[in-house]
Design an enzyme around this catalytic site. Structure first.
Site, mmCIF file in Angstrom:
data_model
loop_
_atom_site.group_PDB
_atom_site.id
_atom_site.type_symbol
_atom_site.label_atom_id
_atom_site.label_comp_id
_atom_site.label_asym_id
_atom_site.label_seq_id
_atom_site.Cartn_x
_atom_site.Cartn_y
_atom_site.Cartn_z
ATOM 1 N N GLU A 92 6.682 -8.690 3.114
ATOM 2 C CA GLU A 92 6.188 -7.636 4.142
ATOM 3 C C GLU A 92 5.999 -8.577 5.523
ATOM 4 O OE1 GLU A 92 2.781 -5.268 3.349
ATOM 5 O OE2 GLU A 92 2.789 -4.355 5.468
ATOM 6 N N SER A 97 -1.909 1.361 -0.013
ATOM 7 C CA SER A 97 -1.794 1.904 1.268
ATOM 8 C C SER A 97 -2.416 3.350 1.205
ATOM 9 C CB SER A 97 -0.452 2.160 1.963
ATOM 10 O OG SER A 97 0.338 2.740 0.775
ATOM 11 N N LYS A 131 1.542 -4.653 -9.083
ATOM 12 C CA LYS A 131 2.108 -5.530 -8.006
ATOM 13 C C LYS A 131 0.591 -6.177 -7.387
ATOM 14 C CE LYS A 131 3.085 -3.701 -3.679
ATOM 15 N NZ LYS A 131 2.139 -4.167 -2.858
HETATM 16 O O1 KIV Z 1 0.512 -0.449 -0.284
HETATM 17 C C1 KIV Z 1 1.598 -0.131 0.001
HETATM 18 O O2 KIV Z 1 1.957 0.713 0.248
HETATM 19 C C2 KIV Z 1 2.384 -1.291 0.156
HETATM 20 C C3 KIV Z 1 3.605 -1.511 0.735
HETATM 21 C C4 KIV Z 1 3.579 -1.675 2.291
HETATM 22 C C5 KIV Z 1 4.619 -2.353 0.174
HETATM 23 O O3 KIV Z 1 2.059 -2.570 -0.696
#
Ligand code: KIV
Length: 264
Positions: free
Chosen positions: A181, A46, A112
């Site tokens: 999400e 993000s 992630k």
């Molecule tokens: O990139 C990010 O901040 C995320 C969150 C929204 C979980 O993946």
């Protein structure tokens, strides 16, 4: 301060103790979050939107995430630190290994990845090579062009069934944590109940084991569109430390997210 590990998160799930997490991108905020008691931080891709001003996460590179991971790690040495693998950086299992190594060496405890059962081989390969994996299902922002926008996922029976199956397959492959999400609250509840690993929600109702917010959303400094699930904790608290405390308290007590922040 004792470092937080994935074992703690598993224990909290068993004890039904909810936890709040945040994104962080720099040492100063990371330090403040850790001092306030936040145990899990994510260097999210993000950052492409919040820091770099893009309209999606697609332009973010592994070098970008590694840079911010190093900064966050210096600020928050004891947090469980997740780092996002950017768009296309895990398109094949071997590419995933090379890029995950860079993020782990930058200070992440876990990487992630966004996607369903197609990632099982990658998850297995990473886990076997000592890289813990957090999955990300539902609205996976790197797939915005496939979805045709940032839309709630898993609304119909077939899509819901697929998400549950993906979650179970990924857990079997070795996934140790899952971010869900923008999915209907009832589906998130079902997935949380059926998995043994902890599930962190964002726009997924309040039945998940933990919650995560993009820090800019928690402080009401999201430019343009504010997502339905976001809440400006700074508006009611007045200063950043109190806002973080309020967010944590509301999550732990199941007050946030409320109905108005959830999808049904
Ligand atoms: O990139 C990010 O901040 C995320 C969150 C929204 C979980 O993946």
């Amino acid at each position: 301060m004792k470092p937080t590990t994935v074992t703690h998160l598993r224990q909290w799930k068993q004890e039904q103790r909810k936890f709040a997490s945040l994104t962080a991108y720099d040492a100063s905020f990371a330090k403040l979050f850790e001092e306030q008691g936040v145990k899990v931080l994510l260097v999210g891709d993000s950052l492409g939107m919040t820091l770099q001003g893009h309209d999606s996460t697609l332009p973010v590179t592994v070098a970008d995430v590694a840079y911010h991971t190093r900064a966050v790690r210096r600020g928050a040495p004891a947090c469980l630190l997740l780092a996002d693998m950017p768009f296309m950086s895990y398109a094949t299992p071997s590419l995933a290994c090379t890029n995950a190594a860079e993020l782990m060496q930058a200070g992440a405890n876990m990487v992630k990845l966004e996607g369903g059962s197609w990632l099982c081989e990658t998850v297995k390969m990473l886990t076997e090579r000592a890289v813990p994996v957090c999955g990300h299902l539902g609205l996976t922002p790197q797939s915005v062009n496939v979805f045709g926008g940032y839309k709630v996922q898993g609304r119909d029976e077939l899509a819901a069934k697929q998400l549950l199956e993906d979650a179970k397959n990924l857990e079997l492959a070795g996934m140790q944590l899952l971010v869900l999400e923008c999915v209907p609250s009832e589906l998130a509840r079902k997935i949380t109940e059926e998995l043994t690993i902890p599930v962190i929600g964002i726009g997924a109702g309040n039945a998940t084991d933990g919650q995560i917010l993009v820090m800019h959303d928690a402080f009401g400094i999201t430019g343009g569109h504010t997502p339905k699930f976001a809440k400006n904790f700074l508006a009611q608290s007045g200063d950043i430390r109190s806002a973080v405390q309020q967010y944590m308290q509301d999550v732990e007590q199941g007050i946030y997210p409320a109905e108005e922040h959830s999808f049904n």
